[in-house]
Motif scaffolding. Structure first.
Motif, short mmCIF file in Angstrom:
data_model
loop_
_atom_site.label_atom_id
_atom_site.label_comp_id
_atom_site.label_asym_id
_atom_site.label_seq_id
_atom_site.Cartn_x
_atom_site.Cartn_y
_atom_site.Cartn_z
N ALA A 258 0.69 -1.37 0.11
CA ALA A 258 0.26 0.05 0.02
C ALA A 258 0.64 0.70 0.14
O ALA A 258 2.03 1.32 0.69
CB ALA A 258 -0.97 0.31 1.24
N VAL A 259 0.16 2.60 -0.51
CA VAL A 259 0.99 3.78 -0.54
C VAL A 259 -0.28 4.30 0.55
O VAL A 259 -1.35 4.75 -0.31
CB VAL A 259 1.22 4.28 -1.91
N ARG A 260 0.19 5.73 1.21
CA ARG A 260 -0.04 6.01 1.94
C ARG A 260 -0.28 7.76 1.68
O ARG A 260 -0.81 7.93 2.58
CB ARG A 260 -0.41 5.31 3.48
N LEU A 261 0.58 8.00 1.21
CA LEU A 261 0.57 9.62 1.14
C LEU A 261 0.10 9.92 -0.56
O LEU A 261 0.32 9.31 -1.56
CB LEU A 261 1.71 9.19 0.77
N ALA A 262 0.36 11.22 -0.25
CA ALA A 262 -0.49 11.70 -1.92
C ALA A 262 -0.58 13.07 -1.74
O ALA A 262 -0.42 13.79 0.08
CB ALA A 262 -1.62 11.73 -2.11
N VAL B 256 2.68 10.10 -3.46
CA VAL B 256 3.87 10.03 -2.88
C VAL B 256 4.54 9.09 -2.22
O VAL B 256 3.94 8.32 -1.48
CB VAL B 256 3.97 11.54 -2.46
N LEU B 257 5.39 8.62 -2.70
CA LEU B 257 5.73 6.67 -2.59
C LEU B 257 6.91 7.13 -0.91
O LEU B 257 6.98 8.11 -0.41
CB LEU B 257 6.73 6.52 -3.24
N HIS B 258 6.78 5.77 -0.10
CA HIS B 258 7.83 6.42 0.82
C HIS B 258 8.58 5.59 1.22
O HIS B 258 9.03 5.01 -0.12
CB HIS B 258 6.57 4.53 1.47
N HIS B 259 9.77 6.13 1.09
CA HIS B 259 11.39 5.75 1.85
C HIS B 259 11.43 5.00 2.76
O HIS B 259 11.63 4.65 3.12
CB HIS B 259 12.19 6.87 1.71
N LEU B 260 11.87 3.37 2.87
CA LEU B 260 12.23 2.42 2.97
C LEU B 260 11.10 2.19 4.35
O LEU B 260 11.60 1.55 5.01
CB LEU B 260 13.36 2.34 3.71
N GLY B 261 9.96 1.99 4.18
CA GLY B 261 8.75 1.81 4.98
C GLY B 261 8.35 2.48 5.70
O GLY B 261 7.88 2.67 6.74
N VAL B 262 9.76 4.29 6.25
CA VAL B 262 9.17 5.04 6.99
C VAL B 262 9.26 6.34 5.92
O VAL B 262 8.14 6.98 6.98
CB VAL B 262 11.02 5.20 7.41
#
Length: 364
Positions: A128-132, A139-145
């Motif tokens: 999942a991606v939770r950012l926009a 907007v993608l996640h960096h290393l799950g953090v």
């Protein structure tokens, strides 16, 4: 919810980053956590070469991406997990471990396969991606953090809880600098009394490795770096000896390479005593190569070990580091060379690229 975060917009921008500004601090939308995920209010986040390697293109990641992988914060919302509750401080780790793949069965020696795939894709462990952005652009996640933000949604398997007595800045450093550098010492180096441990590269990870080695009884620790300021700090923090690579005239049973440069690894191999271990934790450019005589490994019984995330199992190892910190044997707060605001992120990346910083911390 609305958050504010540092989004990498372009890769390989011209230096100085303070002028080209590849990272934009902007408003974002953060979705609620899904099953097995947490909403965390970020308290502190460290700038690491793994962030810089995405900015300069040495580690290619998809963009736009909200950077930051070394962070700590307070849980604000929990979904589908019962062992954490709002108000708990957690350390974020940059490689989630699914606990089920064949790599997770290696006790930290190999990185989790699904976790590595998610990190490469810029997603959480679930995919999942939770950012926009407010205009709905993902907007993608960096290393799950994605810790360079006021809040983050993370997978439960990307965090380790710590008690309230562990300050946020200390907790943030445990998730990368200490877990990577210190973990390489504990899990891959395993120094014995009477041995010498050498650290090549005295950035945040190298300094953390040095402090962890110093926490061992009856171990001699030597710091190696090209920069006089780094060697002076290493001496101040307890190194028994310091040296530039050119002046090094010793060998060590355990040598940690923490630079991420081919020449540094060659230096580390050259300093390794017969029967000793060279452990490399730095992340060089993908096309980097070294010159190595295989005969020197065989004839002298030496071992070359790659150690990702310090060959660590975060849930096992972070409590070990907390206990060393509580006992006064791992003063990781001394690694902090500067405190920044989120808006100073590009300037902070310049300082990191110039070798001027050990650990810069963004406090929220």
């Amino acid at each position: 919810m609305h958050i504010r975060g540092a989004v990498l917009e372009s890769i390989g921008a011209a230096r100085p980053y303070s002028a080209s500004r590849p990272i934009a601090v902007t408003e974002l939308e953060l979705a609620d956590p899904g099953d097995g995920e947490l909403l965390v209010r970020i308290e502190a986040a460290g700038l690491c070469h793994s962030d810089l390697s995405v900015v300069d293109g040495n580690r290619v990641r998809p963009i736009p991406m909200l950077l930051g992988h070394e962070a700590a914060g307070i849980v604000e919302k929990v979904c589908g997990t019962s062992d954490l509750a709002p108000g708990q401080r957690v350390v974020m780790t940059f490689l989630p471990r699914c606990g089920q793949c064949r790599a997770c069965a290696t006790d930290g020696l190999a990185p989790c396969i699904p976790g590595s795939a998610a990190n490469g894709a810029g997603t959480l462990l679930s995919g999942a991606v939770r950012l926009a952005r407010p205009n709905t652009e993902q907007v993608l996640h960096h290393l799950g953090v994605s810790g360079f933000a006021t809040h983050a949604v993370v997978d439960r398997r990307s965090v380790v809880p710590v008690d309230d007595d562990v300050p946020a800045v200390v907790a943030s450093l445990l998730g990368c600098a200490v877990l990577t550098g210190g973990g390489a010492v504990l899990n891959a180096g395993e120094p014995k009394p009477g041995q010498t441990v050498a650290i090549v590269g005295m950035g945040g990870v190298g300094m953390a490795a040095m402090l962890t080695a110093l926490a061992h009884d009856d171990v001699r620790v030597v710091a190696v770096d090209r920069l006089a300021d780094k060697l002076a700090l290493a001496r101040e923090l307890g190194a028994h000896a310091v040296s530039t690579p050119e002046e090094a005239d010793f060998t060590a049973e355990v040598v940690i390479e923490a630079v991420g440069h081919a020449a540094a690894l060659e230096t580390a191999i050259g300093l390794t005593a017969p029967g000793g271990r060279t452990i490399t934790v730095g992340l060089p450019a993908p096309d980097a190569r070294i010159s190595l005589s295989p005969l020197s490994l065989v004839a002298q019984g030496r071992t070359l070990i790659g150690s990702y995330l310090g060959s660590a199992v975060p849930a096992r190892d972070i409590p070990r580091f907390v206990e060393l910190w509580r006992a006064g044997r791992l003063p990781v707060e001394k690694l902090v060379s500067a405190t920044l605001s989120l808006d100073e992120i590009n300037t902070g990346m310049d300082a990191l690229a110039d070798g001027l910083a050990v650990r810069q911390i963004i406090e929220f």
